[in-house]
Design an enzyme around this catalytic site. Sequence first.
Site, PDB file in Angstrom:
ATOM      1  CB  CYS A  51      -0.904  -0.021   1.231  1.00 26.72           C
ATOM      2  SG  CYS A  51      -1.790   1.523   1.523  1.00 26.72           S
ATOM      3  CE1 TYR A 182      -5.578   3.027  -5.015  1.00 22.72           C
ATOM      4  CE2 TYR A 182      -3.953   4.802  -4.965  1.00 22.72           C
ATOM      5  CZ  TYR A 182      -4.320   3.509  -4.656  1.00 22.72           C
ATOM      6  OH  TYR A 182      -3.449   2.685  -4.001  1.00 22.72           O
TER       7      TYR A 182
END
Length: 340
Positions: A51, A182
């Site tokens: 992440c 994203y």
Amino acid sequence: MSDQQAKGSYVEPGQEYTRDTNYIEDRITRDAVDGWPVEAGRYRLVAARACPWANRSVISRRLLGLEDAISLGLPGPTHDARSWTFDLDPDGRDPVLGIERLQEAFFARTPDYPRGITVPAIVDVPSGKVVTNDFPQITLDFATEWAAFHREGAPDLYPEALRGEIDEVNAVVFRDVNNGVYRAGFAGSQKSYERAYRTLFERLDWLSERLSGQRYLVGDTITEADIRLFTTLARFDAVYHGHFKCNRNKLTEMPVLWAYARDLFQTPGFGDTIDFDQIKAHYYVVHSDINPTGIVPVGPDASGWLTEHGREQLGGRPFGDGTPPAPPRPGEEVPSLVGA
């Protein structure tokens, strides 16, 4: 429950992607204003290597030398709709917290916690409760509130005289780059994808111009701003270029940013936290509504990260008046580190 429901869904058809930024905002501070005092050995940072948001906290902890003060728990690279899991640990349990899922620590704090179970998260070891998952504040507090536990020679990652400029740069980098990839990858419509795509590359062009004449984003040393940009750049060719359709250029085709990213990668505390295998496994397996086959690409070749970057000619002092951190602690090494 269908297989897709178990894995989670990331794209809402017809909609622009909007990140939920409502986190548990408690802070660990010297004055314990939220009830959580700075105390060595009390807290555990849970931060998956896959992440980018968690990667920031791992880099900060390394650079500042907080390993003795704050322990590190490492979930595996994949998770389902419920939670990150400790599948890399013996018996699938975190050896300090004794839990199988990070969700358990969130539920210990708030039963039936309704929001996403995210990393990084800091857990209070005695109670087993999550203290915070407010990732932007976590690293700022590492740099400031935890100063008494910094290693000798730790850099000043958030220098007081530059905080205004760092905050300004961080804001646009978060909006257009960190979260921008994203917004492209999880776009639910062609229009929202193209808007995010254009904004992303316009900002990358702006960053290229800014970094063409200076080694670091703000000032002449590594700061919080560089850490935040680096974790996105490190993932760009491996996942964002293809998986998220951010494909105007590869990072390797943007000379200034590629050299800047290699400079940081080769700086102790940065590249030694990057696990490309875990990064690719996370994105290509977890985002099954984008990549339904679950096939993880073999490439790209990561050996280029170790090539000369030439950024020293711009001057700058990576750690200011400080020194590089020691090598990663035993058990915290990246097994698939480039060049290992």
